[in-house]
Design an enzyme around this catalytic site. Structure first.
Site, mmCIF file in Angstrom:
data_model
loop_
_atom_site.group_PDB
_atom_site.id
_atom_site.type_symbol
_atom_site.label_atom_id
_atom_site.label_comp_id
_atom_site.label_asym_id
_atom_site.label_seq_id
_atom_site.Cartn_x
_atom_site.Cartn_y
_atom_site.Cartn_z
ATOM 1 N N HIS A 1 -2.929 10.787 5.489
ATOM 2 C CA HIS A 1 -4.430 11.068 5.353
ATOM 3 C C HIS A 1 -4.942 11.827 6.680
ATOM 4 O O HIS A 1 -4.305 11.897 7.635
ATOM 5 C CB HIS A 1 -5.540 9.937 5.198
ATOM 6 C CG HIS A 1 -4.936 8.630 5.972
ATOM 7 N ND1 HIS A 1 -4.919 8.296 7.124
ATOM 8 C CD2 HIS A 1 -4.557 7.388 5.312
ATOM 9 C CE1 HIS A 1 -4.456 7.121 7.460
ATOM 10 N NE2 HIS A 1 -4.269 6.546 6.343
ATOM 11 N N ARG B 1 0.813 -1.081 0.031
ATOM 12 C CA ARG B 1 -0.047 0.099 -0.201
ATOM 13 C C ARG B 1 0.892 1.068 -0.055
ATOM 14 O O ARG B 1 1.782 1.315 0.963
ATOM 15 C CB ARG B 1 -0.855 -0.156 1.147
ATOM 16 C CG ARG B 1 -1.810 1.289 1.563
ATOM 17 C CD ARG B 1 -2.931 1.599 0.211
ATOM 18 N NE ARG B 1 -3.535 2.572 0.802
ATOM 19 C CZ ARG B 1 -3.465 4.005 0.337
ATOM 20 N NH1 ARG B 1 -1.967 4.370 -0.215
ATOM 21 N NH2 ARG B 1 -4.117 4.768 0.643
ATOM 22 N N GLU C 1 -6.219 6.383 11.527
ATOM 23 C CA GLU C 1 -6.434 4.752 10.979
ATOM 24 C C GLU C 1 -5.854 3.798 12.137
ATOM 25 O O GLU C 1 -4.977 3.808 12.477
ATOM 26 C CB GLU C 1 -5.465 4.576 9.853
ATOM 27 C CG GLU C 1 -5.211 3.362 9.389
ATOM 28 C CD GLU C 1 -4.102 3.132 8.238
ATOM 29 O OE1 GLU C 1 -4.144 3.886 7.178
ATOM 30 O OE2 GLU C 1 -3.154 2.345 8.510
ATOM 31 N N GLU D 1 -10.862 6.055 0.908
ATOM 32 C CA GLU D 1 -9.447 5.338 0.598
ATOM 33 C C GLU D 1 -9.203 5.870 -0.807
ATOM 34 O O GLU D 1 -7.604 5.871 -0.953
ATOM 35 C CB GLU D 1 -9.575 3.752 0.653
ATOM 36 C CG GLU D 1 -8.563 3.021 0.456
ATOM 37 C CD GLU D 1 -7.385 3.009 1.152
ATOM 38 O OE1 GLU D 1 -7.538 3.661 2.372
ATOM 39 O OE2 GLU D 1 -6.287 2.763 1.044
ATOM 40 N N HIS E 1 3.033 6.859 6.198
ATOM 41 C CA HIS E 1 3.460 5.280 6.455
ATOM 42 C C HIS E 1 3.176 4.729 5.198
ATOM 43 O O HIS E 1 2.689 5.140 4.304
ATOM 44 C CB HIS E 1 2.441 4.934 7.720
ATOM 45 C CG HIS E 1 1.077 5.191 7.545
ATOM 46 N ND1 HIS E 1 0.394 6.288 7.544
ATOM 47 C CD2 HIS E 1 0.249 4.058 6.764
ATOM 48 C CE1 HIS E 1 -0.993 5.941 7.125
ATOM 49 N NE2 HIS E 1 -1.073 4.832 6.690
ATOM 50 N N HIS F 1 1.917 6.941 2.113
ATOM 51 C CA HIS F 1 0.727 7.707 1.887
ATOM 52 C C HIS F 1 0.446 8.363 3.433
ATOM 53 O O HIS F 1 0.926 7.870 4.402
ATOM 54 C CB HIS F 1 -0.490 7.255 1.447
ATOM 55 C CG HIS F 1 -1.097 6.392 2.214
ATOM 56 N ND1 HIS F 1 -0.597 5.024 2.606
ATOM 57 C CD2 HIS F 1 -2.325 6.296 3.420
ATOM 58 C CE1 HIS F 1 -1.195 4.421 3.585
ATOM 59 N NE2 HIS F 1 -2.288 5.072 3.942
#
Ligand SMILES: *[C@@H]1O[C@H](CO)[C@@H](O)[C@H](O)[C@H]1NC(C)=O
Ligand SMILES: *[C@@H]1O[C@H](CO)[C@@H](O)[C@H](O)[C@H]1NC(C)=O
Ligand SMILES: *[C@@H]1O[C@H](CO)[C@@H](O)[C@H](O)[C@H]1NC(C)=O
Ligand SMILES: *[C@@H]1O[C@H](CO)[C@@H](O)[C@H](O)[C@H]1NC(C)=O
Ligand SMILES: *[C@@H]1O[C@H](CO)[C@@H](O)[C@H](O)[C@H]1NC(C)=O
Length: 475
Positions: A171, A166, A175, A236, A214, A169
């Site tokens: 946000h 993944r 999370e 997402e 992360h 990124h």
């Protein structure tokens, strides 16, 4: 909306209101009938009296008082019908037998269901699946687009194939994650420049605060994990990706920022990567430690919690274990319980006074009735892969309706895991007050007290927090 509807209907309604419209040629006659079909035609003899002959066999539980409301297993039932006791009727169709069979509490609800609650269920199987490139994985999500009343939390179920990433990124939301299968390496850097890297496996939990960049990379067996965000609107598809921040910054600025030639950025990917395959992570995690002057993220602020190694608390009907900020402080507002309910068992009727509950069903099958003040109740049937949502203070139970263990995770936005149990409340209230209110017999009330003590005797009382019992009962 209403106004628009009236306006569009007007041209059709008006001629009828003024008697039969003047005959005119029907456009596209092959697609339309004639105005002789308009209602109250003398030629219209009405429908036939013969009913379709629908063959079905009712389950024994369908023949009793609807208020009994016991679970109806329609999976193998012979032509399941919306009937409970004397209520309901047969269904000649159209219908979707697949949904009807696995949602018997929707097709033939208990007589105690009433009114309309929020929709407290979303099967991830109905979410669009975003497929990663080169067989690297996939992700599907639940948020307010599909569950409009689940405003406090949103969730993602993500799979990464071996060596799948993944992408790096960050946000805006927090999370929280539970690893569901396999294992992965997670890494992050915080605002002090302190570094973090760890390997987590099925049953472990991680947490990344808002804005903290992360990445996640699957190890040898690949990984599947659940992500829970503290914002029901989270998507997402709207995260800040490393590729995109490089792609959308002038190369000249990048060159100044990193103190290198503009040409250093000639080969950056020309689109986001999101989920993609990379070089397998070295087995020895130390090889990926980045040591800086800032040092490591201190243990007290660690972003992972090896929940898989925490033994579950066994009770009569199953087992339970809790992770909340008392033991995993960085996740300062995420409190969760993983609950296993054996066949015939039930997570007792309760509510959470301080937070909505976001639930993910991991395996097995169960049902829950959401009760909302003043008098609405809806029963939902859940299976592994479904999301459930129970607003703050709205009572619910979770009953195992299958013949294997039911496993789910309850996630709250709260600094401590707490719940209020209906049984404990009633049993701990003066008997006279209860019997004046509910007209329950003294016999029953005396038994209640015994039963409550036997809960404790069975070790079902959870000592982790001061007053939340999280008891499981066996029917
Ligand atoms: C209610 O349902 C249960 C389970 O199906 C059954 O054992 C019980 O006899 C029912 N009670 C009545 C009064 O029908
Ligand atoms: C992951 O799932 C596979 C297939 O169901 C299973 O064989 C394996 O044991 C699971 N691994 C973990 C770590 O849960
Ligand atoms: C590597 O990281 C781990 C986990 O953060 C830590 O325990 C270990 O001391 C680190 N090793 C080095 C050489 O920094
Ligand atoms: C936890 O989350 C809830 C819901 O967003 C919020 O009302 C509460 O203030 C938060 N508590 C803490 C300690 O952050
Ligand atoms: C309480 O229950 C008894 C039967 O056990 C009934 O006769 C009585 O009417 C009930 N009282 C109320 C207030 O419903």
């Amino acid at each position: 909306m209403k106004f628009q509807l009236i306006v569009t209907l007007l041209p059709v309604v008006l001629p009828l209101a003024h008697g039969a419209p003047a005959h005119r040629d029907t456009p596209n006659p092959g697609l339309r009938g004639t105005d002789s079909l308009v209602g109250y035609s003398p030629d219209n003899s009405g429908g036939s009296d013969s009913r379709p002959d629908i063959k079905y066999t009712l389950l024994p539980e369908q023949k009793v008082d609807p208020e009994n409301g016991s679970y109806l297993d329609f999976v193998k039932a012979d032509n399941p019908q919306p009937i409970r006791g004397s209520t309901g009727s047969d269904d000649p169709g159209p219908r979707n037998y697949y949904y009807d069979r696995i949602n018997s509490d929707k097709l033939a609800p208990p007589g105690t269901d009433h009114g309309q609650t929020i929709n407290a269920q979303w099967p991830m199987g109905l979410s669009h699946n975003r497929l990663g490139i080169d067989g690297a994985g996939w992700a599907r999500q639940e948020n307010t687009n599909v569950m409009p009343d689940a405003t406090l939390m949103a969730g993602v179920d993500m799979r990464l194939a071996p060596a799948g990433y993944r992408e790096l990124h960050w946000h805006v939301a927090s999370e929280w994650s539970l690893v569901l299968n396999g294992s992965c390496r997670i890494q992050a850097v915080n605002e002090n420049g302190e570094t973090f890297i760890d390997d987590v496996t099925a049953g472990d939990v991680w947490f990344f605060p808002p804005g903290l960049p992360h990445s996640i990379q699957a190890l040898d067996d690949g990984v599947e994990f659940l992500l829970v965000f503290d914002d029901g609107d989270f998507s997402e598809d709207n995260t800040f990706l490393a590729t995109e921040v490089f792609l959308h910054t002038p190369r000249e600025v990048l060159s100044k920022n990193f103190g290198v030639e503009v040409s250093a950025f000639d080969k950056i990917p020309d689109d986001e990567l999101y989920i993609f395959k990379g070089t397998p992570a070295p087995a020895d995690i130390e090889k990926q430690n980045v040591t800086t002057a800032a040092g490591l993220v201190p243990r007290a602020k660690s972003y992972s919690y090896h929940f898989s190694e925490q033994p579950a608390h066994e009770v009569a009907g199953g087992s339970v274990k809790i992770v909340d900020p008392l033991t995993f402080p960085i996740a300062s507002n995420f409190s969760a319980a993983i609950v296993t309910v054996h066949p015939g068992g039930m997570r007792e009727i309760h509510w959470h006074p301080t937070s909505d509950e976001w639930t993910f069903f991991i395996s097995g099958q169960g049902r829950a009735t959401l009760f909302t003040a003043p008098d609405s109740a809806t029963t939902f049937d859940y299976r592994g892969g479904d999301v459930g949502y129970f607003p703050k203070s709205n009572s619910h139970y979770i009953e195992n309706t299958g013949d294997e263990d039911l496993v789910f995770v309850e996630v709250l936005q709260a600094p401590e895991f707490t719940d209020m149990a209906l049984g404990q409340w009633i049993a701990s209230t003066p008997k006279q007050i209860v019997s004046d209110t509910l007209n329950l017999s003294d016999d029953m009330l005396n038994n209640l007290k015994t039963e409550k003590q036997s809960y404790k005797g069975l070790g079902a009382y959870l000592p982790i927090t001061c007053h939340d019992p999280l008891r499981l009962t066996r029917s």
